[in-house]
Each structure stands twice: as C-alpha cells, then as structure tokens.
Scaffold this motif. Structure first.
Motif, PDB file in Angstrom:
ATOM      1  N   ILE A 124      12.812 -14.736 -41.630  1.00  0.00           N
ATOM      2  CA  ILE A 124      12.205 -16.063 -41.601  1.00  0.00           C
ATOM      3  C   ILE A 124      10.712 -15.965 -41.282  1.00  0.00           C
ATOM      4  CG2 ILE A 124      12.208 -18.276 -40.370  1.00  0.00           C
ATOM      5  CD1 ILE A 124      15.203 -17.869 -39.902  1.00  0.00           C
ATOM      6  N   ALA A 125      10.316 -14.950 -40.530  1.00  0.00           N
ATOM      7  CA  ALA A 125       8.936 -14.840 -40.053  1.00  0.00           C
ATOM      8  C   ALA A 125       7.945 -14.851 -41.208  1.00  0.00           C
ATOM      9  CB  ALA A 125       8.773 -13.566 -39.234  1.00  0.00           C
ATOM     10  N   GLN A 126       6.810 -15.495 -40.974  1.00  0.00           N
ATOM     11  CA  GLN A 126       5.736 -15.556 -41.949  1.00  0.00           C
ATOM     12  C   GLN A 126       5.241 -14.152 -42.272  1.00  0.00           C
ATOM     13  OE1 GLN A 126       4.318 -17.987 -43.697  1.00  0.00           O
ATOM     14  NE2 GLN A 126       2.729 -16.674 -44.542  1.00  0.00           N
ATOM     15  N   PRO A 127       5.215 -13.742 -43.547  1.00  0.00           N
ATOM     16  CA  PRO A 127       4.764 -12.389 -43.890  1.00  0.00           C
ATOM     17  C   PRO A 127       3.255 -12.253 -43.769  1.00  0.00           C
ATOM     18  CG  PRO A 127       5.237 -13.620 -45.881  1.00  0.00           C
ATOM     19  CD  PRO A 127       5.675 -14.492 -44.732  1.00  0.00           C
ATOM     20  N   GLU A 128       2.799 -11.014 -43.746  1.00  0.00           N
ATOM     21  CA  GLU A 128       1.368 -10.734 -43.655  1.00  0.00           C
ATOM     22  C   GLU A 128       0.678 -11.092 -44.953  1.00  0.00           C
ATOM     23  OE1 GLU A 128      -1.706  -7.010 -42.768  1.00  0.00           O
ATOM     24  OE2 GLU A 128       0.466  -6.738 -42.610  1.00  0.00           O
TER      25      GLU A 128
ATOM     26  N   LEU B 275       2.567 -26.526 -39.366  1.00  0.00           N
ATOM     27  CA  LEU B 275       3.053 -26.228 -38.015  1.00  0.00           C
ATOM     28  C   LEU B 275       3.520 -24.784 -37.950  1.00  0.00           C
ATOM     29  CD1 LEU B 275       5.060 -29.462 -37.107  1.00  0.00           C
ATOM     30  CD2 LEU B 275       2.713 -28.866 -36.478  1.00  0.00           C
ATOM     31  N   TYR B 276       2.975 -24.035 -37.003  1.00  0.00           N
ATOM     32  CA  TYR B 276       3.346 -22.640 -36.777  1.00  0.00           C
ATOM     33  C   TYR B 276       4.062 -22.537 -35.436  1.00  0.00           C
ATOM     34  CZ  TYR B 276       0.325 -21.235 -40.659  1.00  0.00           C
ATOM     35  OH  TYR B 276      -0.243 -21.069 -41.907  1.00  0.00           O
ATOM     36  N   ILE B 277       5.325 -22.155 -35.480  1.00  0.00           N
ATOM     37  CA  ILE B 277       6.103 -21.951 -34.254  1.00  0.00           C
ATOM     38  C   ILE B 277       6.002 -20.468 -33.905  1.00  0.00           C
ATOM     39  CG2 ILE B 277       8.348 -22.181 -33.160  1.00  0.00           C
ATOM     40  CD1 ILE B 277       6.971 -24.814 -34.104  1.00  0.00           C
TER      41      ILE B 277
ATOM     42  N   LYS C 209      16.848 -18.366 -32.198  1.00  0.00           N
ATOM     43  CA  LYS C 209      17.157 -19.783 -32.402  1.00  0.00           C
ATOM     44  C   LYS C 209      15.905 -20.574 -32.769  1.00  0.00           C
ATOM     45  CE  LYS C 209      21.111 -19.641 -29.239  1.00  0.00           C
ATOM     46  NZ  LYS C 209      21.705 -20.154 -27.975  1.00  0.00           N
ATOM     47  N   LEU C 210      14.765 -20.179 -32.223  1.00  0.00           N
ATOM     48  CA  LEU C 210      13.509 -20.836 -32.600  1.00  0.00           C
ATOM     49  C   LEU C 210      13.184 -20.588 -34.070  1.00  0.00           C
ATOM     50  CD1 LEU C 210      11.085 -20.251 -29.570  1.00  0.00           C
ATOM     51  CD2 LEU C 210      12.147 -22.397 -30.303  1.00  0.00           C
ATOM     52  N   ALA C 211      13.470 -19.395 -34.542  1.00  0.00           N
ATOM     53  CA  ALA C 211      13.225 -19.081 -35.951  1.00  0.00           C
ATOM     54  C   ALA C 211      14.096 -19.967 -36.844  1.00  0.00           C
ATOM     55  CB  ALA C 211      13.510 -17.602 -36.219  1.00  0.00           C
ATOM     56  N   GLN C 212      15.372 -20.128 -36.474  1.00  0.00           N
ATOM     57  CA  GLN C 212      16.264 -20.979 -37.245  1.00  0.00           C
ATOM     58  C   GLN C 212      15.790 -22.439 -37.205  1.00  0.00           C
ATOM     59  OE1 GLN C 212      18.623 -19.736 -39.085  1.00  0.00           O
ATOM     60  NE2 GLN C 212      18.522 -17.638 -38.275  1.00  0.00           N
TER      61      GLN C 212
ATOM     62  N   GLN D  46      13.228 -27.087 -39.876  1.00  0.00           N
ATOM     63  CA  GLN D  46      12.243 -28.159 -39.791  1.00  0.00           C
ATOM     64  C   GLN D  46      11.078 -27.967 -40.762  1.00  0.00           C
ATOM     65  OE1 GLN D  46      12.365 -31.019 -37.932  1.00  0.00           O
ATOM     66  NE2 GLN D  46      14.458 -30.434 -37.422  1.00  0.00           N
ATOM     67  N   GLY D  47      11.125 -26.926 -41.570  1.00  0.00           N
ATOM     68  CA  GLY D  47      10.059 -26.698 -42.549  1.00  0.00           C
ATOM     69  C   GLY D  47       8.765 -26.203 -41.939  1.00  0.00           C
ATOM     70  N   CYS D  48       8.863 -25.463 -40.824  1.00  0.00           N
ATOM     71  CA  CYS D  48       7.678 -24.902 -40.162  1.00  0.00           C
ATOM     72  C   CYS D  48       7.583 -23.407 -40.441  1.00  0.00           C
ATOM     73  CB  CYS D  48       7.758 -25.131 -38.653  1.00  0.00           C
ATOM     74  SG  CYS D  48       7.964 -26.856 -38.162  1.00  0.00           S
ATOM     75  N   HIS D  49       6.420 -22.852 -40.155  1.00  0.00           N
ATOM     76  CA  HIS D  49       6.223 -21.412 -40.256  1.00  0.00           C
ATOM     77  C   HIS D  49       6.574 -20.777 -38.913  1.00  0.00           C
ATOM     78  CE1 HIS D  49       4.121 -22.259 -43.990  1.00  0.00           C
ATOM     79  NE2 HIS D  49       3.335 -23.101 -43.336  1.00  0.00           N
ATOM     80  N   TYR D  50       7.207 -19.619 -38.971  1.00  0.00           N
ATOM     81  CA  TYR D  50       7.586 -18.915 -37.750  1.00  0.00           C
ATOM     82  C   TYR D  50       6.794 -17.621 -37.654  1.00  0.00           C
ATOM     83  CZ  TYR D  50      10.361 -16.287 -34.353  1.00  0.00           C
ATOM     84  OH  TYR D  50      10.759 -15.552 -33.263  1.00  0.00           O
ATOM     85  N   LEU D  51       6.154 -17.407 -36.505  1.00  0.00           N
ATOM     86  CA  LEU D  51       5.358 -16.205 -36.264  1.00  0.00           C
ATOM     87  C   LEU D  51       6.025 -15.374 -35.177  1.00  0.00           C
ATOM     88  CD1 LEU D  51       1.723 -17.683 -36.288  1.00  0.00           C
ATOM     89  CD2 LEU D  51       2.908 -16.468 -38.125  1.00  0.00           C
TER      90      LEU D  51
END
Length: 341
Positions: free
Chosen positions: A105-109, A224-226, A250-253, A258-263
């Motif tokens: 799920i994490a935003q790629p480089e 939004l970046y979580i 769970k934050l990544a899920q 929610q349609g946010c980016h996960y870092l």
C-alpha cells in the motif's frame, strides 16, 4: 395434315428433352448437396468427435497429394473432448481475495521534489512533528508546521485548542483550512499507544478515521499523506515496536480505504531489527535527532504522488541509497544541536 403432325411431334420431343434436362439438373444438385453435407459432417466429427471417441488431432490432414498442417492449438495444446457446450465464459466456483499489506500500500519512490514543493504543505502531528521547529532542515520556514505536544486524533476531531511549539494557540482544523495546502502530512499515534491495550487501539483508529474525513471536508482538494508511527529504541519501556508495526498495518489499510497516500517511515528510520536506528534517535529513544529529521525530509521528498506540475529535481528518480543520503546532506542546512523535540 401431315405437316401439322410433324410439327406437333417435334414440339413434344423438345418438351421431353427439356424435362430430361431439368431432371438431370435436379439430380446433379442433389448429389452436390449430399456430397457437401457428408463432407461437413465428416469435418465436424474430426474437429469435435462424437461422445466416447477421441480424435487424432495431432496427425496432419492429407488431401490427395497435399499434406495440410494440423489446426492451431491441436496436439499438445488442445484441450481434448471439446464440445460446443463448454465453449464460452466459465462460471468460477470459488475465488480468493488477497488483502494488500502495508508494504504494497505504501507510496512508491518517485523523483526528488525541490524544497519549494513544501510551500504548499502542512506537516501536522505530535511532538515528533514539532521537532521541525527545533532542527534545521530544507523545509524549515517553507512548510507550515502544526506540531503539538501530547496530542491524539481525538483532539483534532473534538476541535480542542492546541498550543504549538512556538507558543501559538489554535484549533488544528482551522489552522489547516487557513493554510489551504495542496498536501497534508499527518503523523499521530506515539502518545495514543503509550501503554495502550486493544480497546485503546480501536478507539485510536476510530478517531483517526473520523479525523481523515474532517480533513477532507476542510481541504477537499488537498492530497492526504498518512505517515506510519515512527519506531522507537528497544530500551523504551512504554512503547514497543511490535505494537507499532501492528497498528501501522491497520493505518495502511485505513489510508487505502479512505483514498489517502500511506508513507512507511520505517523504510528510512528503522535499523535491520526494526528499531529506531541509534544514529537517528534522540536521547529518549522516541524522538529523532537532527540527522533523523534530515532523513525524514529526504524520504518524503522522494515519495510524492506523481503529478506533472510538481517541481521534481531533474535526473533524480530512483536514486541509490548512497546518493539519497548525499542529497539529504547537501540539500539540508546544518542541524541544530541534538536534543529532545
């Protein structure tokens, strides 16, 4: 009279010859039709053999002195005993849905954005984020820092008046709305997980979800970046990295839903054991030192969701870890003396 009889006989003879020709033509047509029918039937039986028989589809077809190649997908590639009833979409009996994990799920480089990108960015969080007031990085004085000590997502949702590190008091949602950013980076959870049980974790995640929804209401056009909760040193007794990793999953899920980016900040801050790297940690083992903030800024600068109007540094995509560290050292100012955020 004799002439009339001769003419009549010739007329009858012509009629008889016409009838004979028509009969012969009909017989020829019937023979052709029967021959074609037999040929088509034989061809269909060769392609789709009758039940109980198996066609030798791997052998070449011979037509007189000409050898014809087998049909495509015959022999080793053909599914045997094909029937017209089996051609077409096949209903699936069962299936398995694979849930993506935090790594996927994490935003790629992507490319490295220039510091000017952060002119339209809000960094919101607890005392870990408040450290941007203390340490000199390439985004100090550029990004809007909303760092508040000892806060939880519930403080954002309940519109609690909070005090920034520089002494300014504000309601976080109002501060974000006033900044009208293009992106909001959120990092919360360290305080919420101190000695937390499963019930407190569930409450934390519920408030976190509502907080995201409220950010979408006040800044609907912002990305939004979580950010994952940062790891801690193993000697910290009030927090443990196993719990942090579980909640981060769970934050990544939640970010995905929610349609946010996960870092995943563990990529840049954790050591080989999954603990906060010793050379990036402040004395308390929870917060970061100056080098840690440089590493953090460099990481988020390389993991921005692509947009054609972003100010990427030319030639920067997919830099190696060595050049990543070098870029951070050259792009950031010298760090202030180490200390707690």
């Amino acid at each position: 009279m004799d002439e009339y009889q001769r003419v009549r006989r010739r007329h009858r003879q012509r009629q008889a010859r016409r009838r004979l020709r028509r009969t012969l033509a009909l017989l020829c047509a019937a023979v052709v039709i029967l021959t074609l029918s037999a040929g088509i039937t034989a061809l269909l039986n060769w392609i789709v053999p009758p039940e109980g028989q198996t066609a030798d589809s791997s052998a070449p077809v011979s037509d007189g002195n000409v050898a014809l190649a087998p049909l495509p997908n015959t022999g080793t590639g053909l599914v045997q005993n094909t029937s017209f009833s089996s051609i077409g979409p096949v209903q699936q009996e069962s299936w398995n849905l694979v849930q993506l994990d935090a790594d996927r799920i994490a935003q790629p480089e992507t490319g490295l954005v220039k510091p000017e990108y952060f002119q339209n960015v809000v960094m919101l969080g607890d005392s870990v984020t408040a450290g941007f007031y203390t340490y000199s990085t390439s985004i100090k004085g550029v990004a809007t820092i909303c760092g508040y000590r000892s806060i939880h997502p519930s403080d954002i949702v309940n519109r609690t008046t909070l005090t920034r590190e520089d002494g300014v008091q504000e309601i976080a949602l109002d501060a974000v709305a006033a900044a009208d950013p293009k992106a909001v980076y959120v990092l919360l959870g360290t305080n919420s997980l101190v000695s937390a049980d499963e019930k407190k974790e569930e409450s934390f995640l519920a408030y976190y979800e509502r907080m995201i929804q409220m950010f979408k209401e006040v800044v609907p056009d912002a990305e939004l970046y979580i950010q994952s909760i940062t790891p801690v040193r193993p000697e910290v007794s009030t927090l443990n990295n196993e719990q942090i990793r579980r909640v981060n999953e769970k934050l990544a899920q939640l970010a995905l839903a929610q349609g946010c980016h996960y870092l995943d900040l563990h990529d840049c801050l954790a050591d080989e054991n999954g603990d906060l790297s010793a050379d990036l940690a402040a004395e308390d083992g929870i917060h970061l030192n100056g080098t840690g903030y440089k590493q953090w800024v460099d990481y988020i600068s390389r993991h921005v969701a692509y947009s054609a109007d972003l100010p990427f540094l030319y030639g920067s995509p997919y830099a190696t870890k060595t050049t990543t560290t070098a870029a951070a050292d050259t792009s950031a100012d010298s760090a202030a003396p180490e200390g707690e955020a």
